[in-house]
Write an enzyme that holds these catalytic residues in place. Structure first.
Site, mmCIF file in Angstrom:
data_model
loop_
_atom_site.group_PDB
_atom_site.id
_atom_site.type_symbol
_atom_site.label_atom_id
_atom_site.label_comp_id
_atom_site.label_asym_id
_atom_site.label_seq_id
_atom_site.Cartn_x
_atom_site.Cartn_y
_atom_site.Cartn_z
ATOM 1 N N GLY A 67 -9.557 -57.367 -3.849
ATOM 2 C CA GLY A 67 -10.460 -57.865 -4.881
ATOM 3 C C GLY A 67 -11.813 -57.214 -4.766
ATOM 4 O O GLY A 67 -11.977 -56.202 -4.086
ATOM 5 N N ASN A 68 -12.783 -57.794 -5.452
ATOM 6 C CA ASN A 68 -14.143 -57.262 -5.361
ATOM 7 C C ASN A 68 -15.129 -58.413 -5.497
ATOM 8 O O ASN A 68 -14.734 -59.552 -5.745
ATOM 9 C CB ASN A 68 -14.377 -56.190 -6.429
ATOM 10 N N ALA A 69 -16.406 -58.108 -5.332
ATOM 11 C CA ALA A 69 -17.425 -59.154 -5.194
ATOM 12 C C ALA A 69 -18.017 -59.624 -6.521
ATOM 13 O O ALA A 69 -18.997 -60.348 -6.533
ATOM 14 C CB ALA A 69 -18.550 -58.652 -4.285
#
Ligand code: CTP
Ligand code: CA
Length: 231
Positions: free
Chosen positions: A33-35
Site C-alpha cells: 500500500g501507500n501512505a
C-alpha cells in the site's frame, strides 16, 4: 453567491475525484500500500460539492467520513479503481486523479495466508498496473478537464519540479498538482502546499495552506479552463 458565500461556478458539471491509496494484496491479509490518507482528494470533492457540482468519489481505502452530497464508490485495488473510473469518466466534465494508484501489484497473489513456517520468499514478483490517467487522456471526451497529482520527493535525477515537468510531458493533463512529500509533508497531514503546472508552461504556486483552501484554488484553475472552452 450561495449561502456559504461561494459562487456555484461548477453547477451543472459532473466532477469525478479519486482519493486515497490502492492496496495490492499478496495474500488474503497482506498488501502493498501507500501512505495516502485521502484527505486532499476528499477536500477537492467537498469543494466541488460546495461549488454546485454533481460529485462522484472513487475512494480507495479512505478512513474518513464520506463527503456529504457526493456519491462515494469504495474500491481497494488499482484494478478496481480503474474499472469504476472508466464507468464514471464518460459522463464526467472534470476528472481529478488525487488517488495514489499502485504502479505494480504482486504477480501471483496467494489464495491462503502465507505461513511463517513456509520458506521466506526472497522476493515478491510484481507486474505493472495500467496507468489510469494515461488511459483517461487517450479516451478523453471533448472538453473534459483532466487533473493529475504528483507527489514527489525529488532525487538524484532532479528536484521535485524537474520530476513533475517530466511527468507532465509524459502525461499532458490540463493541470498537474505537484506537492513535495516526505517527512512531515503531504501525506497524513492537514496542510499542504503545491505548484500547479499546465502544458503551456504555466506554473501557479499555492502557498502552504489548508487542504480545503488548496482544493478551492485547484478548482479555481479548473473553472478557468472550462470557461476558456466554448460549449
Ligand atoms: N496514476 C494513475 N494510474 C497509475 C499510476 C498513477 O492514474 N497506475 C495517476 C495518479 O492518480 C496521479 C498521476 O497519475 O494523478 C501521477 O501519479 P504518480 O505516481 O505521481 O506518477 P507516475 O506516472 O506513476 O510516475 P512515478 O510513480 O514513477 O513518479
Ligand atoms: Ca506512480
Amino acid at each position: 453567491r450561495g449561502a456559504a458565500g461561494v459562487r456555484p461556478d461548477l453547477a451543472g458539471r459532473h466532477v469525478l475525484v479519486t482519493a486515497g491509496g490502492t492496496r495490492e494484496y499478496l495474500d488474503p491479509v497482506r498488501f502493498l500500500g501507500n501512505a495516502s490518507s485521502g484527505r486532499q482528494g476528499y477536500a477537492v470533492a467537498r469543494a466541488a460539492v460546495v461549488r454546485g457540482a454533481s460529485v462522484t468519489v472513487v475512494a480507495a481505502n479512505v478512513a474518513l467520513p464520506e463527503v456529504a452530497g457526493a456519491r462515494t464508490i469504495p474500491v481497494t485495488s488499482a484494478a478496481q479503481l480503474r474499472d469504476r473510473v472508466h464507468e464514471v469518466a464518460p459522463s464526467a466534465d472534470v476528472v481529478v486523479m488525487a488517488a495514489a494508484v499502485a504502479d505494480f501489484r504482486p504477480g501471483a497473489p496467494q489464495a491462503y495466508k502465507i505461513k511463517k513456517e513456509s520458506a521466506a520468499p526472497g522476493s515478491i514478483p510484481l507486474v505493472a498496473n495500467p496507468d489510469v490517467l494515461a488511459e483517461l487522456l487517450a479516451n478523453r471526451r471533448p472538453r473534459q478537464v483532466l487533473v493529475g497529482f504528483a507527489a514527489e520527493t525529488g532525487g538524484p535525477g532532479g528536484g521535485v519540479l524537474d520530476h513533475a515537468r517530466a511527468k507532465l510531458a509524459r502525461k499532458p493533463v490540463d493541470l498537474l498538482v505537484v506537492n513535495e512529500v516526505g517527512a512531515g509533508l503531504g501525506f497524513e497531514v492537514e496542510h499542504n502546499a503545491a505548484v500547479v503546472l499546465d502544458p503551456r508552461g504555466g506554473e501557479t504556486a499555492i502557498e502552504h495552506t489548508s487542504k480545503d483552501l488548496l482544493a478551492h484554488r485547484i478548482l479555481d484553475l479548473v473553472v478557468g479552463l472550462t470557461a476558456d472552452r466554448t460549449d
